[in-house]
Scaffold this motif. Sequence first.
Motif, PDB file in Angstrom:
ATOM      1  N   GLU A 150      27.612  47.711  29.989  1.00 52.01           N
ATOM      2  CA  GLU A 150      26.859  48.270  28.877  1.00 52.01           C
ATOM      3  C   GLU A 150      27.887  48.889  27.926  1.00 52.01           C
ATOM      4  O   GLU A 150      28.681  48.166  27.365  1.00 52.01           O
ATOM      5  CB  GLU A 150      25.763  49.206  29.360  1.00 52.01           C
ATOM      6  CG  GLU A 150      24.758  48.420  30.195  1.00 52.01           C
ATOM      7  CD  GLU A 150      23.616  49.225  30.707  1.00 52.01           C
ATOM      8  OE1 GLU A 150      22.501  48.955  30.262  1.00 52.01           O
ATOM      9  OE2 GLU A 150      23.852  50.095  31.549  1.00 52.01           O
ATOM     10  N   ARG A 151      27.964  50.189  27.762  1.00 49.84           N
ATOM     11  CA  ARG A 151      28.968  50.772  26.856  1.00 49.84           C
ATOM     12  C   ARG A 151      29.974  51.650  27.595  1.00 49.84           C
ATOM     13  O   ARG A 151      30.732  52.394  26.983  1.00 49.84           O
ATOM     14  CB  ARG A 151      28.272  51.583  25.762  1.00 49.84           C
ATOM     15  CG  ARG A 151      27.464  50.723  24.843  1.00 49.84           C
ATOM     16  CD  ARG A 151      26.937  51.534  23.681  1.00 49.84           C
ATOM     17  NE  ARG A 151      26.146  50.699  22.808  1.00 49.84           N
ATOM     18  CZ  ARG A 151      26.602  50.101  21.726  1.00 49.84           C
ATOM     19  NH1 ARG A 151      27.860  50.247  21.388  1.00 49.84           N
ATOM     20  NH2 ARG A 151      25.807  49.373  20.983  1.00 49.84           N
ATOM     21  N   THR A 152      29.989  51.567  28.915  1.00 53.54           N
ATOM     22  CA  THR A 152      30.839  52.419  29.736  1.00 53.54           C
ATOM     23  C   THR A 152      32.017  51.627  30.287  1.00 53.54           C
ATOM     24  O   THR A 152      31.825  50.569  30.887  1.00 53.54           O
ATOM     25  CB  THR A 152      30.027  53.000  30.911  1.00 53.54           C
ATOM     26  OG1 THR A 152      28.851  53.616  30.403  1.00 53.54           O
ATOM     27  CG2 THR A 152      30.850  53.995  31.695  1.00 53.54           C
ATOM     28  N   ARG A 153      33.231  52.152  30.109  1.00 50.14           N
ATOM     29  CA  ARG A 153      34.417  51.506  30.665  1.00 50.14           C
ATOM     30  C   ARG A 153      34.443  51.732  32.166  1.00 50.14           C
ATOM     31  O   ARG A 153      34.259  52.853  32.647  1.00 50.14           O
ATOM     32  CB  ARG A 153      35.684  52.062  30.023  1.00 50.14           C
ATOM     33  CG  ARG A 153      36.918  51.326  30.478  1.00 50.14           C
ATOM     34  CD  ARG A 153      38.134  51.709  29.710  1.00 50.14           C
ATOM     35  NE  ARG A 153      39.286  50.966  30.201  1.00 50.14           N
ATOM     36  CZ  ARG A 153      40.357  50.707  29.497  1.00 50.14           C
ATOM     37  NH1 ARG A 153      40.440  51.143  28.262  1.00 50.14           N
ATOM     38  NH2 ARG A 153      41.356  50.027  30.008  1.00 50.14           N
ATOM     39  N   LEU A 154      34.687  50.657  32.919  1.00 50.29           N
ATOM     40  CA  LEU A 154      34.679  50.739  34.383  1.00 50.29           C
ATOM     41  C   LEU A 154      35.999  51.281  34.911  1.00 50.29           C
ATOM     42  O   LEU A 154      37.071  50.867  34.477  1.00 50.29           O
ATOM     43  CB  LEU A 154      34.438  49.352  34.983  1.00 50.29           C
ATOM     44  CG  LEU A 154      33.124  48.684  34.633  1.00 50.29           C
ATOM     45  CD1 LEU A 154      33.059  47.297  35.249  1.00 50.29           C
ATOM     46  CD2 LEU A 154      31.958  49.517  35.107  1.00 50.29           C
ATOM     47  N   THR A 155      35.888  52.216  35.843  1.00 50.19           N
ATOM     48  CA  THR A 155      37.073  52.733  36.531  1.00 50.19           C
ATOM     49  C   THR A 155      36.977  52.489  38.024  1.00 50.19           C
ATOM     50  O   THR A 155      37.980  52.533  38.721  1.00 50.19           O
ATOM     51  CB  THR A 155      37.237  54.247  36.271  1.00 50.19           C
ATOM     52  OG1 THR A 155      36.024  54.910  36.652  1.00 50.19           O
ATOM     53  CG2 THR A 155      37.518  54.511  34.793  1.00 50.19           C
ATOM     54  N   THR A 156      35.767  52.240  38.512  1.00 51.56           N
ATOM     55  CA  THR A 156      35.537  51.950  39.933  1.00 51.56           C
ATOM     56  C   THR A 156      34.581  50.762  40.032  1.00 51.56           C
ATOM     57  O   THR A 156      33.889  50.436  39.066  1.00 51.56           O
ATOM     58  CB  THR A 156      34.893  53.156  40.649  1.00 51.56           C
ATOM     59  OG1 THR A 156      33.637  53.441  40.022  1.00 51.56           O
ATOM     60  CG2 THR A 156      35.781  54.384  40.598  1.00 51.56           C
ATOM     61  N   PRO A 157      34.529  50.096  41.192  1.00 49.36           N
ATOM     62  CA  PRO A 157      33.537  49.031  41.370  1.00 49.36           C
ATOM     63  C   PRO A 157      32.130  49.591  41.157  1.00 49.36           C
ATOM     64  O   PRO A 157      31.782  50.631  41.712  1.00 49.36           O
ATOM     65  CB  PRO A 157      33.750  48.585  42.817  1.00 49.36           C
ATOM     66  CG  PRO A 157      35.168  48.938  43.111  1.00 49.36           C
ATOM     67  CD  PRO A 157      35.429  50.202  42.351  1.00 49.36           C
ATOM     68  N   THR A 158      31.322  48.909  40.336  1.00 47.79           N
ATOM     69  CA  THR A 158      30.028  49.418  39.908  1.00 47.79           C
ATOM     70  C   THR A 158      28.947  48.368  40.089  1.00 47.79           C
ATOM     71  O   THR A 158      29.153  47.205  39.731  1.00 47.79           O
ATOM     72  CB  THR A 158      30.103  49.805  38.412  1.00 47.79           C
ATOM     73  OG1 THR A 158      31.210  50.691  38.225  1.00 47.79           O
ATOM     74  CG2 THR A 158      28.836  50.470  37.943  1.00 47.79           C
ATOM     75  N   PRO A 159      27.774  48.737  40.632  1.00 46.98           N
ATOM     76  CA  PRO A 159      26.652  47.788  40.734  1.00 46.98           C
ATOM     77  C   PRO A 159      26.180  47.352  39.345  1.00 46.98           C
ATOM     78  O   PRO A 159      26.189  48.141  38.402  1.00 46.98           O
ATOM     79  CB  PRO A 159      25.563  48.586  41.450  1.00 46.98           C
ATOM     80  CG  PRO A 159      26.257  49.748  42.066  1.00 46.98           C
ATOM     81  CD  PRO A 159      27.470  50.023  41.238  1.00 46.98           C
ATOM     82  N   ILE A 160      25.761  46.101  39.251  1.00 53.36           N
ATOM     83  CA  ILE A 160      25.335  45.543  37.964  1.00 53.36           C
ATOM     84  C   ILE A 160      23.815  45.452  37.936  1.00 53.36           C
ATOM     85  O   ILE A 160      23.223  44.723  38.725  1.00 53.36           O
ATOM     86  CB  ILE A 160      25.898  44.128  37.753  1.00 53.36           C
ATOM     87  CG1 ILE A 160      27.392  44.094  37.987  1.00 53.36           C
ATOM     88  CG2 ILE A 160      25.540  43.611  36.371  1.00 53.36           C
ATOM     89  CD1 ILE A 160      27.962  42.700  38.066  1.00 53.36           C
ATOM     90  N   PRO A 161      23.160  46.155  36.996  1.00 51.30           N
ATOM     91  CA  PRO A 161      21.714  45.979  36.830  1.00 51.30           C
ATOM     92  C   PRO A 161      21.420  44.613  36.211  1.00 51.30           C
ATOM     93  O   PRO A 161      22.246  44.067  35.482  1.00 51.30           O
ATOM     94  CB  PRO A 161      21.310  47.097  35.875  1.00 51.30           C
ATOM     95  CG  PRO A 161      22.492  47.985  35.741  1.00 51.30           C
ATOM     96  CD  PRO A 161      23.691  47.215  36.169  1.00 51.30           C
ATOM     97  N   LEU A 162      20.253  44.067  36.507  1.00 49.99           N
ATOM     98  CA  LEU A 162      19.842  42.780  35.965  1.00 49.99           C
ATOM     99  C   LEU A 162      19.785  42.849  34.437  1.00 49.99           C
ATOM    100  O   LEU A 162      19.177  43.757  33.878  1.00 49.99           O
ATOM    101  CB  LEU A 162      18.457  42.419  36.526  1.00 49.99           C
ATOM    102  CG  LEU A 162      17.992  40.988  36.322  1.00 49.99           C
ATOM    103  CD1 LEU A 162      18.909  40.022  37.062  1.00 49.99           C
ATOM    104  CD2 LEU A 162      16.579  40.825  36.811  1.00 49.99           C
ATOM    105  N   GLY A 163      20.460  41.936  33.744  1.00 54.76           N
ATOM    106  CA  GLY A 163      20.440  41.875  32.288  1.00 54.76           C
ATOM    107  C   GLY A 163      21.399  42.811  31.581  1.00 54.76           C
ATOM    108  O   GLY A 163      21.462  42.816  30.351  1.00 54.76           O
TER     109      GLY A 163
END
Length: 177
Positions: A150-163
């Motif tokens: 979405e608009r957040t930079r990833l720093t850790t493994p993150t679950p992905i919401p559908l869509g």
Amino acid sequence: MSELTLTVMRLGFLAVLWLFVIVAVQVIRSDLFGTRVTQRGAARRGGQEQRGAQRQTAAPPQAQRRQESGRGGNSRQRRGAPTKLVVSEGTLTGTTVALQGQTISLGRAHDSTIVLDDDYASSRHARIYPDRDGQWIVEDLGSTNGTYLERTRLTTPTPIPLGAPIRIGKTVIELRK
């Protein structure tokens, strides 16, 4: 110094100079034209031709075992779970990869599942993989420009919401049913 030694040194210097020029031209060429993107799955298999826009890959044996053991041998996916990864923006718009329990690698490297011809993508940029609960996880692999969910930079493994859009440079990818 003998004449022969001087001539050999001149020829050696000339060879090194030409080698430098050739390497410099190759670097400039790769910067101008980018990396070569090979189309996988375009070969005919069993009389059927796969389309370049819909690439499907088979799950490696480890992922199949993990998938079967996590669901008690049941090969059905849970209701509402994503079934495909779709590129919605960028040069590969319309490309679809079926989610079959395998890890999907994203980047400029030619052996990535989805090869991104994007100046803002690293060679090994990110990966998407299923966890034991059947949820899909996105992980940035230390890229220079980052991976955004979405608009957040990833720093850790993150679950992905559908869509939810996953942005890597100019490319946007989504999980869909």
